[in-house]
Design an enzyme around this catalytic site. Structure first.
Site, mmCIF file in Angstrom:
data_model
loop_
_atom_site.group_PDB
_atom_site.id
_atom_site.type_symbol
_atom_site.label_atom_id
_atom_site.label_comp_id
_atom_site.label_asym_id
_atom_site.label_seq_id
_atom_site.Cartn_x
_atom_site.Cartn_y
_atom_site.Cartn_z
ATOM 1 N N CYS A 188 -14.104 64.321 31.418
ATOM 2 C CA CYS A 188 -13.131 65.433 30.910
ATOM 3 C C CYS A 188 -12.771 65.702 29.593
ATOM 4 O O CYS A 188 -12.906 66.531 28.924
ATOM 5 C CB CYS A 188 -11.966 65.307 31.866
ATOM 6 S SG CYS A 188 -10.783 66.604 31.900
ATOM 7 N N CYS A 189 -12.358 64.414 28.941
ATOM 8 C CA CYS A 189 -12.231 64.534 27.630
ATOM 9 C C CYS A 189 -13.306 64.903 26.682
ATOM 10 O O CYS A 189 -13.329 65.558 25.685
ATOM 11 C CB CYS A 189 -11.619 63.132 27.173
ATOM 12 S SG CYS A 189 -10.059 62.638 27.541
ATOM 13 N N GLY A 223 -4.618 64.182 11.832
ATOM 14 C CA GLY A 223 -3.013 63.430 11.769
ATOM 15 C C GLY A 223 -3.211 62.161 12.631
ATOM 16 O O GLY A 223 -2.359 61.268 13.110
ATOM 17 N N CYS A 262 -2.477 64.467 31.859
ATOM 18 C CA CYS A 262 -2.829 63.263 31.315
ATOM 19 C C CYS A 262 -1.712 62.514 30.499
ATOM 20 O O CYS A 262 -1.694 61.696 29.853
ATOM 21 C CB CYS A 262 -4.164 63.065 30.784
ATOM 22 S SG CYS A 262 -5.123 63.726 31.755
ATOM 23 N N CYS A 314 -9.174 59.889 23.460
ATOM 24 C CA CYS A 314 -10.110 61.163 24.279
ATOM 25 C C CYS A 314 -11.498 61.049 23.794
ATOM 26 O O CYS A 314 -12.319 61.268 24.422
ATOM 27 C CB CYS A 314 -9.324 62.132 23.871
ATOM 28 S SG CYS A 314 -9.647 62.732 22.114
#
Length: 175
Positions: free
Chosen positions: A55-56, A77, A139, A165
């Site tokens: 999914c990620c 970041g 999530c 992820c």
């Protein structure tokens, strides 16, 4: 500077508050922002439960690869204190011609909040509800134990709990 290109990677599973926050900051600061989002939600809809890594990859990593295509560098970041997988990162990294700059790498969670407060920067309203790390809605969870690591609320009850992820652990260079 509105001439600096900014990108945001979103998924169809992001909190509505996060989408509104992105739009508000973009307007407030006159950002030249491009949003990358795979909006296809078909049989993959439950993929975040059955295979969170896939999914990620589908919704975040591939879209980030699209976002950095053609760029020489990007600024993130990323912070070391967000998890054990981030310890080895450097302030400036290069992979296959793509430079990644991590200017707040040594900031702690407290440093981030202090910087936001001192500079009067608006924050995502979900933080007021107790979230410490925001990802996709299915999530992310509010952390109930402040002794937990900052990202423990991500992918809880999966093998990815508190993990990544893949955006920062994958080679994104397409050159």
């Amino acid at each position: 500077n509105p001439d600096i290109p900014v990108f945001s990677v979103m998924t169809p599973f992001k909190f509505r508050e996060t989408l509104r926050y992105k739009d508000m900051i973009s307007a407030l600061w006159n950002l030249n922002i491009t949003t990358f989002c795979n909006n296809h939600v078909g049989e993959e809809f439950s993929l975040y439960h059955t295979n969170p890594d896939a999914c990620c990859d589908m919704y975040k990593v591939r879209e980030t690869k699209r976002a950095v295509r053609g760029l020489d560098a990007w600024i993130t970041g990323l912070r070391r204190t967000e998890g054990g997988t981030r310890i080895g990162y450097q302030f400036i990294e290069e992979k296959d011609g793509l430079v990644k700059v991590n200017p707040i790498l040594d900031f702690t969670e407290l440093d981030v909040w202090r910087f936001l407060a001192v500079n009067n920067i608006p924050v995502n309203p979900l933080y007021r509800q107790g979230y410490r790390s925001l990802g996709c809605e299915p999530c992310s969870r509010v952390e109930e134990d402040e002794a937990e690591m900052e990202r423990e609320g991500r992918w809880s009850n999966t093998i990815k709990c508190g993990g990544e992820c893949g955006i920062h652990s994958t080679n994104l260079a397409t050159k």
